[in-house]
Design a protein around this motif. Structure first.
Motif, short mmCIF file in Angstrom:
data_model
loop_
_atom_site.label_atom_id
_atom_site.label_comp_id
_atom_site.label_asym_id
_atom_site.label_seq_id
_atom_site.Cartn_x
_atom_site.Cartn_y
_atom_site.Cartn_z
N PHE A 80 7.32 -6.20 11.38
CA PHE A 80 8.64 -6.68 11.37
C PHE A 80 9.70 -5.88 11.17
O PHE A 80 10.72 -5.97 11.78
CB PHE A 80 8.72 -7.44 9.88
N SER A 81 9.52 -4.43 10.64
CA SER A 81 10.55 -3.46 10.60
C SER A 81 9.46 -2.17 10.04
O SER A 81 8.58 -2.24 9.56
CB SER A 81 11.63 -3.69 9.53
N ALA A 82 10.41 -1.08 10.54
CA ALA A 82 9.94 0.23 9.88
C ALA A 82 11.04 1.09 9.93
O ALA A 82 12.08 0.99 10.54
CB ALA A 82 8.81 0.75 11.11
N THR A 83 10.92 1.98 8.88
CA THR A 83 12.02 3.23 8.70
C THR A 83 11.44 4.36 8.32
O THR A 83 10.07 4.56 7.77
CB THR A 83 12.79 2.50 7.60
N LEU A 84 12.16 5.31 8.68
CA LEU A 84 11.84 6.83 8.48
C LEU A 84 12.69 7.40 7.78
O LEU A 84 13.95 7.63 8.27
CB LEU A 84 11.34 7.69 9.62
N ASN A 85 12.76 7.75 6.26
CA ASN A 85 13.80 8.15 5.30
C ASN A 85 14.94 7.57 5.54
O ASN A 85 16.23 7.79 5.73
CB ASN A 85 14.33 9.69 5.86
N TYR A 145 0.71 -1.19 0.09
CA TYR A 145 -0.01 0.03 -0.07
C TYR A 145 0.78 1.16 -0.04
O TYR A 145 1.71 1.36 0.70
CB TYR A 145 -0.80 0.02 1.29
N THR A 146 0.66 2.06 -0.95
CA THR A 146 1.50 3.53 -1.22
C THR A 146 0.49 4.60 -0.82
O THR A 146 -0.46 4.73 -1.69
CB THR A 146 2.19 3.67 -2.28
N ALA A 147 0.27 5.08 0.23
CA ALA A 147 -0.55 6.31 0.35
C ALA A 147 0.05 7.43 -0.36
O ALA A 147 0.90 7.73 -0.57
CB ALA A 147 -0.46 6.69 1.90
N PRO A 148 -1.11 8.39 -0.80
CA PRO A 148 -0.53 9.49 -1.46
C PRO A 148 0.05 10.76 -0.40
O PRO A 148 -0.20 10.39 0.69
CB PRO A 148 -1.96 10.38 -1.67
N THR A 149 1.03 11.51 -0.94
CA THR A 149 1.55 12.51 -0.12
C THR A 149 0.66 13.16 0.82
O THR A 149 -0.18 13.70 0.15
CB THR A 149 2.58 13.22 -0.94
N LEU A 171 1.43 -10.84 4.34
CA LEU A 171 2.43 -10.07 4.46
C LEU A 171 1.99 -8.75 3.80
O LEU A 171 1.14 -8.56 2.85
CB LEU A 171 3.65 -10.42 3.86
N PHE A 172 2.46 -7.56 4.45
CA PHE A 172 2.16 -6.11 3.66
C PHE A 172 3.47 -5.45 4.06
O PHE A 172 4.35 -5.36 4.81
CB PHE A 172 1.00 -5.65 4.35
N THR A 173 3.41 -4.26 3.08
CA THR A 173 4.61 -3.17 2.97
C THR A 173 3.78 -1.97 2.74
O THR A 173 2.91 -1.93 1.65
CB THR A 173 5.62 -3.15 1.96
N ASP A 174 3.83 -1.00 3.95
CA ASP A 174 3.10 0.32 3.48
C ASP A 174 3.93 1.32 3.66
O ASP A 174 4.86 1.36 4.32
CB ASP A 174 2.00 0.49 4.92
N THR A 175 3.86 2.27 2.43
CA THR A 175 4.62 3.54 2.33
C THR A 175 4.00 4.87 2.55
O THR A 175 2.76 4.91 1.81
CB THR A 175 5.35 3.40 1.04
N PHE A 176 4.08 5.46 3.60
CA PHE A 176 3.37 6.68 3.86
C PHE A 176 4.39 8.00 3.38
O PHE A 176 5.50 7.95 3.93
CB PHE A 176 3.01 6.99 5.21
N ILE A 215 6.41 0.89 6.72
CA ILE A 215 6.18 -0.22 7.61
C ILE A 215 5.90 -1.56 6.95
O ILE A 215 5.04 -1.73 6.10
CB ILE A 215 4.99 0.22 8.52
N LYS A 216 6.69 -2.45 7.66
CA LYS A 216 6.34 -4.00 6.86
C LYS A 216 5.93 -4.82 8.09
O LYS A 216 6.39 -4.43 9.32
CB LYS A 216 7.77 -4.48 6.52
N GLY A 217 5.25 -5.76 7.72
CA GLY A 217 4.45 -6.56 8.71
C GLY A 217 3.54 -7.54 8.26
O GLY A 217 3.75 -7.93 6.92
N GLU A 218 3.05 -8.51 9.09
CA GLU A 218 1.95 -9.41 8.67
C GLU A 218 0.76 -9.34 9.38
O GLU A 218 0.84 -9.01 10.46
CB GLU A 218 2.56 -10.84 9.12
N ALA A 219 -0.25 -9.46 8.56
CA ALA A 219 -1.50 -9.34 9.27
C ALA A 219 -2.54 -10.59 9.46
O ALA A 219 -2.07 -11.54 8.68
CB ALA A 219 -2.53 -8.39 8.35
N PHE A 220 -3.28 -10.82 10.56
CA PHE A 220 -3.76 -12.16 10.74
C PHE A 220 -5.43 -11.70 10.87
O PHE A 220 -5.63 -11.04 11.51
CB PHE A 220 -3.39 -12.63 11.75
#
Length: 164
Positions: free
Chosen positions: A83-88, A24-28, A50-55, A118-123
């Protein structure tokens, strides 16, 4: 034999479907300014997998410090593990403990556009939400007063030197 092949294909497609990643990539989003702080909220909902979200967030772009979090609280039918998260590109803290899953950060130096991944896994059908705040280094009014006073003294000395 043909029935066995159909059943096997159906089972394999179900297994593959459960392991698919959901990106998922959210608009700016423009961060709102209040009391010298820029702030924005974000959220995402995922089905099992599994998911990867980008904001991406925009603000004045001036150097500052970011603080924020994202959280999910487990219920009987859904949960998220981060699982992991990064900011810049900078790693953030991740905690999965009991019924809580959290991403957190504080006093992280930032400037320009902010990209949170943000990366993770949903149940089950699970969601999380969070907020990000940026405090830019804005000079205090007394700093401007001192600057004006210093410029006044310099002008006075220059004028006095010119007259002499």
């Amino acid at each position: 034999m043909k029935l066995q092949s159909i059943v096997l294909a159906a089972l394999l497609s179900t297994a593959v479907g459960g392991a698919m990643a959901e990106d998922y990539t959210a608009p700016t989003a423009a961060m709102s300014l209040e009391d010298g702080n820029y702030s924005a909220g974000f959220n995402a909902t995922h089905s099992t997998g599994l998911f990867t979200d980008t904001f991406t967030f925009s603000y004045s772009g001036l150097p500052g410090e970011a603080v924020g979090f994202a959280a999910n609280f487990k219920n009987k039918k859904s949960d998220i593990n981060f699982f992991s998260a990064t900011l810049n590109g900078k790693d953030l803290g991740v905690l999965n403990f009991g019924s809580d899953s959290k991403v957190f950060f504080e006093e992280l130096p930032v400037s320009g556009l902010l990209t949170l991944v943000i990366k993770g896994e949903a149940f089950g059908s699970a969601s999380y939400a969070g907020t990000i705040d940026v405090t830019s280094a804005v000079p205090e009014p007394t700093t401007y007063g001192m600057l004006m006073g210093g410029l006044g003294v310099m002008a006075f000395l220059a004028r006095r030197r010119k007259q002499a």
